[in-house]
Write an enzyme that holds these catalytic residues in place. Structure first.
Site, PDB file in Angstrom:
ATOM      1  N   GLY A   1       0.851  -1.190   0.000  1.00  0.00           N
ATOM      2  CA  GLY A   1       0.000   0.000   0.000  1.00  0.00           C
ATOM      3  C   GLY A   1       0.886   1.239   0.000  1.00  0.00           C
ATOM      4  O   GLY A   1       2.001   1.208   0.543  1.00  0.00           O
TER       5      GLY A   1
ATOM      6  N   TYR B   1      -3.251  10.061  -3.938  1.00  0.00           N
ATOM      7  CA  TYR B   1      -2.251   9.927  -2.870  1.00  0.00           C
ATOM      8  C   TYR B   1      -1.080  10.906  -3.077  1.00  0.00           C
ATOM      9  O   TYR B   1      -0.265  11.089  -2.173  1.00  0.00           O
ATOM     10  CB  TYR B   1      -1.694   8.496  -2.775  1.00  0.00           C
ATOM     11  CG  TYR B   1      -2.713   7.403  -2.520  1.00  0.00           C
ATOM     12  CD1 TYR B   1      -4.027   7.691  -2.142  1.00  0.00           C
ATOM     13  CD2 TYR B   1      -2.373   6.059  -2.646  1.00  0.00           C
ATOM     14  CE1 TYR B   1      -4.959   6.680  -1.922  1.00  0.00           C
ATOM     15  CE2 TYR B   1      -3.302   5.050  -2.417  1.00  0.00           C
ATOM     16  CZ  TYR B   1      -4.593   5.379  -2.064  1.00  0.00           C
ATOM     17  OH  TYR B   1      -5.506   4.363  -1.852  1.00  0.00           O
TER      18      TYR B   1
HETATM   19  P1  NAP Z   1      -2.698  -0.555   6.824  1.00  0.00           P
HETATM   20  O1  NAP Z   1      -1.882  -1.093   5.719  1.00  0.00           O
HETATM   21  O2  NAP Z   1      -3.698  -1.416   7.490  1.00  0.00           O
HETATM   22  O3  NAP Z   1      -1.762   0.021   7.972  1.00  0.00           O
HETATM   23  C1  NAP Z   1      -0.738   0.937   7.713  1.00  0.00           C
HETATM   24  C2  NAP Z   1      -0.171   1.391   9.047  1.00  0.00           C
HETATM   25  O4  NAP Z   1       0.399   0.306   9.774  1.00  0.00           O
HETATM   26  C3  NAP Z   1       0.931   2.402   8.877  1.00  0.00           C
HETATM   27  O5  NAP Z   1       0.836   3.339   9.945  1.00  0.00           O
HETATM   28  C4  NAP Z   1       2.219   1.573   9.019  1.00  0.00           C
HETATM   29  O6  NAP Z   1       3.272   2.374   9.506  1.00  0.00           O
HETATM   30  C5  NAP Z   1       1.778   0.547  10.030  1.00  0.00           C
HETATM   31  N1  NAP Z   1       2.451  -0.753   9.876  1.00  0.00           N
HETATM   32  C6  NAP Z   1       2.806  -1.369   8.729  1.00  0.00           C
HETATM   33  N2  NAP Z   1       3.339  -2.569   8.984  1.00  0.00           N
HETATM   34  C7  NAP Z   1       3.308  -2.739  10.319  1.00  0.00           C
HETATM   35  C8  NAP Z   1       3.722  -3.778  11.181  1.00  0.00           C
HETATM   36  N3  NAP Z   1       4.262  -4.891  10.710  1.00  0.00           N
HETATM   37  N4  NAP Z   1       3.559  -3.613  12.524  1.00  0.00           N
HETATM   38  C9  NAP Z   1       3.004  -2.473  13.014  1.00  0.00           C
HETATM   39  N5  NAP Z   1       2.591  -1.443  12.244  1.00  0.00           N
HETATM   40  C10 NAP Z   1       2.733  -1.580  10.897  1.00  0.00           C
HETATM   41  O7  NAP Z   1      -3.488   0.743   6.386  1.00  0.00           O
HETATM   42  P2  NAP Z   1      -3.857   1.590   5.091  1.00  0.00           P
HETATM   43  O8  NAP Z   1      -2.698   2.403   4.661  1.00  0.00           O
HETATM   44  O9  NAP Z   1      -5.124   2.263   5.451  1.00  0.00           O
HETATM   45  O10 NAP Z   1      -4.218   0.518   3.962  1.00  0.00           O
HETATM   46  C11 NAP Z   1      -3.262  -0.038   3.097  1.00  0.00           C
HETATM   47  C12 NAP Z   1      -3.379   0.504   1.686  1.00  0.00           C
HETATM   48  O11 NAP Z   1      -4.686   0.289   1.162  1.00  0.00           O
HETATM   49  C13 NAP Z   1      -3.203   2.020   1.550  1.00  0.00           C
HETATM   50  O12 NAP Z   1      -1.874   2.421   1.688  1.00  0.00           O
HETATM   51  C14 NAP Z   1      -3.787   2.242   0.169  1.00  0.00           C
HETATM   52  O13 NAP Z   1      -2.852   1.839  -0.823  1.00  0.00           O
HETATM   53  C15 NAP Z   1      -4.989   1.301   0.197  1.00  0.00           C
HETATM   54  N6  NAP Z   1      -6.250   1.973   0.612  1.00  0.00           N
HETATM   55  C16 NAP Z   1      -7.268   2.080  -0.300  1.00  0.00           C
HETATM   56  C17 NAP Z   1      -8.466   2.695   0.046  1.00  0.00           C
HETATM   57  C18 NAP Z   1      -9.577   2.795  -0.953  1.00  0.00           C
HETATM   58  O14 NAP Z   1     -10.544   3.553  -0.718  1.00  0.00           O
HETATM   59  N7  NAP Z   1      -9.536   2.068  -2.055  1.00  0.00           N
HETATM   60  C19 NAP Z   1      -8.662   3.198   1.344  1.00  0.00           C
HETATM   61  C20 NAP Z   1      -7.622   3.049   2.263  1.00  0.00           C
HETATM   62  C21 NAP Z   1      -6.432   2.424   1.894  1.00  0.00           C
HETATM   63  P3  NAP Z   1       4.772   2.380   8.849  1.00  0.00           P
HETATM   64  O15 NAP Z   1       4.655   2.897   7.459  1.00  0.00           O
HETATM   65  O16 NAP Z   1       5.517   3.292   9.759  1.00  0.00           O
HETATM   66  O17 NAP Z   1       5.257   0.951   8.922  1.00  0.00           O
END
Ligand code: NAP
Length: 326
Positions: free
Chosen positions: A24, A58
């Site tokens: 992501g 983004y």
């Molecule tokens: P996520 O992937 O569930 O969580 C990301 C968070 O977790 C960040 O703060 C990251 O920080 C932390 N993290 C990552 N690996 C970790 C680990 N092993 N242990 C502890 N913390 C960890 O959240 P998200 O960014 O909401 O979702 C992922 C992707 O989905 C997005 O980046 C985007 O590409 C996509 N998305 C799409 C939509 C849509 O409407 N289609 C909506 C939301 C998201 P660090 O970077 O510091 O590791």
């Protein structure tokens, strides 16, 4: 099927396939260093990730494109090894705007095709370059939505070879049915990208999608970054869940790895975001253990049926997707 770090693609309904884990790339520009995404994508390619989830909104597609070009130029990967998902933003839904917008994305990425292109939200906004159009009172300016017309424009982009697969995101069952039942439908959505993790397992929408050969791509698979500006932080932190941590201890893994493994074992694509080198690596180490059927059921039972990402600021849009049961 045995999933490995090198081979973890699953088929799509159009003959293409998608890697079960992708990086992501959304991170709020308020607090994110310039080039953090560029560095993360390069590290992820070295770790073995081949799938990247991005979007024009983004604000970092140029960084992602630069990282891709450098890793292609140094011979680590070829263009065909990379799988990129891009997204059509809400202000570009009118059919005549779809291809020009996609071409803008391609230019930023320096690509001549995108692997998967999805309608980011079923919410059309006032068309144009203002990303979040509002009136003088701060009220969002919407646009009459014709999801089928936007879909037909995506079909044309696929026929033109600009995208390999097309899909949707944040669509509920009714909105998917609108597309699926459209007279003259040429291509079904290949994926529906929605919030999905052990606290929001989406079992009904998943079953519906599976019955139509639509793959679920699960966003926020680790429970988001918990930014109170857009996340419902009343829901507890997923990664602190005692059950996930207990299963993790058994396998000498982390709760994040268990949350990701759970999804890929149920055929849900995961796109965890991390810009931290160690966590990028750890999140990819999910191919060397296997959850038992009983553990899968125990994790299923963690479902709270509540979203972290509610998008309440747009709940007055006629197509707001989250009022329906699923
Ligand atoms: P996520 O992937 O569930 O969580 C990301 C968070 O977790 C960040 O703060 C990251 O920080 C932390 N993290 C990552 N690996 C970790 C680990 N092993 N242990 C502890 N913390 C960890 O959240 P998200 O960014 O909401 O979702 C992922 C992707 O989905 C997005 O980046 C985007 O590409 C996509 N998305 C799409 C939509 C849509 O409407 N289609 C909506 C939301 C998201 P660090 O970077 O510091 O590791």
């Amino acid at each position: 099927m045995s999933l490995t770090a090198q081979n973890h693609r699953i088929p799509l309904n159009d003959g293409n396939s998608i890697p079960l884990i992708g990086l992501g790339t959304y991170s709020t520009p308020r607090t994110t260093d310039k080039d953090a995404c560029y560095r993360a994508v390069k590290i992820a390619i070295d770790v073995g990730y081949r799938h990247f989830d991005g979007a024009w909104i983004y604000g970092n597609e140029e960084e992602i494109g630069r990282a891709f070009q450098e890793k292609i130029a140094d011979g680590t990967v070829s263009r065909d090894d990379i799988y990129y998902c891009g997204k059509l933003w809400n202000t570009f839904h009118p059919p005549e705007m779809v291809q020009p917008f996609l071409e803008k994305n391609l230019k930023l990425l320096n690509f001549d095709y995108i692997d998967l292109y999805i309608i980011e939200l079923p919410l059309a906004f006032k068309p144009g370059d203002v990303m979040y159009p509002r009136d003088e009172n701060g009220k969002y300016l919407y646009h009459p939505t014709d999801l089928c017309a936007t879909w037909e424009a995506l079909e044309l982009c696929k026929d033109a070879g600009l995208v390999k697969s097309i899909g949707v995101s944040n669509f509920n069952r009714r909105q998917l049915e609108q597309i699926l039942n459209k007279p003259g439908l040429k291509y079904k959505p290949a994926v529906n990208q929605v919030e999905c993790h052990p606290y929001f397992t989406q079992s009904k929408l998943k079953a519906f999608c599976e019955s139509h050969d639509i793959v679920i791509v699960g966003y926020s698979p680790l429970g988001t970054c918990r930014d109170p500006l857009w996340v419902n932080i009343k829901i507890p932190s997923l990664l602190e869940d005692p059950v996930l941590n207990c299963v993790a201890a058994k396998y000498k893994k982390t709760s994040a790895q268990v949350a990701l493994r759970y999804q890929i074992q149920r055929n849900v694509v995961v796109i965890p975001k991390s810009f931290n080198p160690e966590r990028i690596q750890l999140n990819f180490e999910i191919f060397d253990f296997y959850l038992t059927d009983e553990e899968m059921k125990t994790i299923d039972a963690l479902n709270k049926n509540k979203r972290y990402v509610e998008l309440l600021m747009w709940n007055d849009h006629p197509e707001y997707p989250f009022n329906d049961d699923y």
